[in-house]
Motif scaffolding. Structure first.
Motif, mmCIF file in Angstrom:
data_model
loop_
_atom_site.group_PDB
_atom_site.id
_atom_site.type_symbol
_atom_site.label_atom_id
_atom_site.label_comp_id
_atom_site.label_asym_id
_atom_site.label_seq_id
_atom_site.Cartn_x
_atom_site.Cartn_y
_atom_site.Cartn_z
ATOM 1 N N ILE A 163 -2.905 11.458 0.807
ATOM 2 C CA ILE A 163 -3.082 11.832 -0.594
ATOM 3 C C ILE A 163 -4.410 12.570 -0.757
ATOM 4 O O ILE A 163 -5.447 12.117 -0.267
ATOM 5 N N MET A 181 -3.550 0.557 -4.351
ATOM 6 C CA MET A 181 -3.489 1.142 -3.017
ATOM 7 C C MET A 181 -4.781 0.855 -2.253
ATOM 8 O O MET A 181 -4.766 0.485 -1.070
ATOM 9 N N ARG A 225 1.590 9.128 -6.368
ATOM 10 C CA ARG A 225 1.999 10.543 -6.324
ATOM 11 C C ARG A 225 2.855 10.901 -7.535
ATOM 12 O O ARG A 225 2.663 11.954 -8.158
ATOM 13 N N SER A 249 2.448 1.650 -3.467
ATOM 14 C CA SER A 249 1.462 2.107 -4.450
ATOM 15 C C SER A 249 1.131 3.581 -4.250
ATOM 16 O O SER A 249 0.932 4.312 -5.225
ATOM 17 N N ALA A 250 1.059 4.019 -2.997
ATOM 18 C CA ALA A 250 0.779 5.429 -2.725
ATOM 19 C C ALA A 250 1.905 6.317 -3.244
ATOM 20 O O ALA A 250 1.651 7.382 -3.836
ATOM 21 N N LYS A 262 0.828 -1.203 0.000
ATOM 22 C CA LYS A 262 0.000 0.000 0.000
ATOM 23 C C LYS A 262 0.866 1.258 0.000
ATOM 24 O O LYS A 262 0.608 2.209 -0.753
ATOM 25 N N ALA A 305 -6.735 6.729 0.479
ATOM 26 C CA ALA A 305 -5.956 7.927 0.152
ATOM 27 C C ALA A 305 -5.706 8.784 1.385
ATOM 28 O O ALA A 305 -4.595 9.281 1.598
ATOM 29 N N GLU A 343 -2.939 7.681 3.655
ATOM 30 C CA GLU A 343 -1.587 7.914 3.152
ATOM 31 C C GLU A 343 -1.310 9.393 2.895
ATOM 32 O O GLU A 343 -0.267 9.738 2.336
ATOM 33 N N ALA A 393 -3.721 3.661 -7.919
ATOM 34 C CA ALA A 393 -4.786 4.003 -6.973
ATOM 35 C C ALA A 393 -5.617 2.772 -6.627
ATOM 36 O O ALA A 393 -5.984 2.558 -5.464
ATOM 37 N N ASP A 439 -5.090 -1.675 0.945
ATOM 38 C CA ASP A 439 -5.602 -1.088 2.184
ATOM 39 C C ASP A 439 -6.739 -1.938 2.742
ATOM 40 O O ASP A 439 -6.798 -2.193 3.951
#
Length: 363
Positions: free
Chosen positions: A258, A320, A33, A28-29, A25, A253, A256, A317, A324
């Motif tokens: 985001i 992620m 970005r 991927s985050a 996760k 999101a 993390e 996304a 999660d």
């Protein structure tokens, strides 16, 4: 019922799995970005190119004054008998329903075109899409004929297409998503343009995940060729995520750090929107035919390039969000197994106490 030792082993195994999904996760985050930033950096160039073409269209006639023909073949609309569908999926799994949803949207569009009696050529991008269509549909059969030399004395072959089925895989692109480079995308775009100009295909459609932010994304089937309106997304159909999928993406999101909103336009992008829009007369050094011939392939390449960037961001996304949810489910399973283990252990202790008391009472 499992004993305490088995439950401890299972809890330890689930904890190891949770550590892996949590690490995935975070990775991927971070990739999301970077993918968002890259897509934002590519916007000013695309906007300036669109403005130049729109300015050219406003100030010149798209038809040749002498012959009456359209200045560029990519603007010519024909009856759709042979349709090319470019499907952009992912290279890896662990992304929830990302790949399957793209496949469903593409298959639904293909089924409607097949029902109309149209021939379908597929060009999948990404290992998941390639693997799916390679098993389901045959590859296109091209036969080389006579060879000839161009101005650089390079050998070229004329090919003849032998169609054996209504749906065929015309080409595969397994490496475009590994490192999306503009030059590689340009080769793909030029091969598509050449086939369209030779009337081998009558229209081109892109199937990909249109990504604006974690909250604003959808799977679209977009018409690429012929070009109907510059800068406009000619969407044939779309598939929006469910509210449950949106909520899960927002939670992932936010955990993390985001943003779930569309990033604000940069100063460079705002300036790009104004480029070439002034209401003045421009003097073009080259003829409109030459400008169209040079800029239109660039425009097609830019559209495909943006589709790849947005699809890559959407894949990160989705991964992620999926990891999660897996991490959360692993935590819930650990709590449930811990509760069961405590109950089993308590039952064993209670049983031993009862046996000791019963033995003492018997004496």
């Amino acid at each position: 019922m499992a004993n305490v030792l088995d439950l401890r082993r299972r809890i330890r195994s689930v904890k190891n799995t949770r550590q892996i999904t949590k690490a995935m996760k975070m990775v991927s985050a971070a990739k999301l970005r970077r993918a968002q930033e890259r897509a934002m950096q590519a916007r000013p160039y695309a906007q300036m190119l669109i403005n130049v073409l729109e300015s050219l269209v406003r100030r010149t006639d798209i038809y040749n004054e002498q012959t009456g023909e359209i200045l560029h073949p990519l603007l010519i609309e024909r009856e759709e008998k042979n349709v090319l569908v470019v499907v952009i999926a992912g290279d890896k799994g662990f992304a929830g329903g990302f790949n399957s949803n793209v496949g469903k949207a593409a298959q639904k569009f293909i089924d409607t075109r097949v029902a109309r009696g149209q021939n379908i050529d597929l060009e999948p991008i990404g290992k998941k899409a390639i693997g799916f269509y390679k098993r389901k549909f045959p590859a296109a059969n091209y036969e080389k004929t006579e060879e000839h030399y161009d101005n650089d004395l390079a050998i070229h072959y004329d090919t003849i297409r032998h169609r054996a089925a209504q749906i065929e895989v015309a080409a595969e692109h397994p490496d475009l998503l590994v490192k999306t480079e503009f030059e590689a995308v340009s080769k793909l775009a030029h091969s598509i343009i050449e086939r369209y100009e030779r009337s081998e295909i009558d229209s081109v459609y892109l199937v990909y995940n249109e990504f604006k932010s974690v909250l604003q994304q959808r799977i679209v089937v977009e018409k690429l060729l012929p070009i109907v309106e510059l800068g406009a997304h000619n969407v044939e159909s779309s598939l929006d995520p469910t509210q449950e999928e949106r909520d899960a993406a927002v939670r992932a999101a936010q955990s993390e750090g985001i943003s779930v909103h569309v990033p604000e336009a940069s100063e460079m992008e705002e300036e790009a929107k104004k480029f070439g829009t002034a209401d003045v007369d421009y003097i073009f050094d080259q003829s409109p035919e030459r400008l169209f011939r040079h800029l239109m392939p660039r425009y097609v390449t830019t559209v495909i390039f943006h589709a790849l960037l947005e699809s890559t961001a959407a894949e990160h996304a989705a991964r992620m969000t999926a990891t999660d949810a897996a991490t959360k489910n692993a935590g819930d399973l650990i709590d449930s197994l811990s509760l069961t283990m405590n109950r089993v252990r308590q039952a064993a202790i209670t049983k031993e106490i009862i046996e000791i008391v019963s033995g003492a009472a018997a004496l």
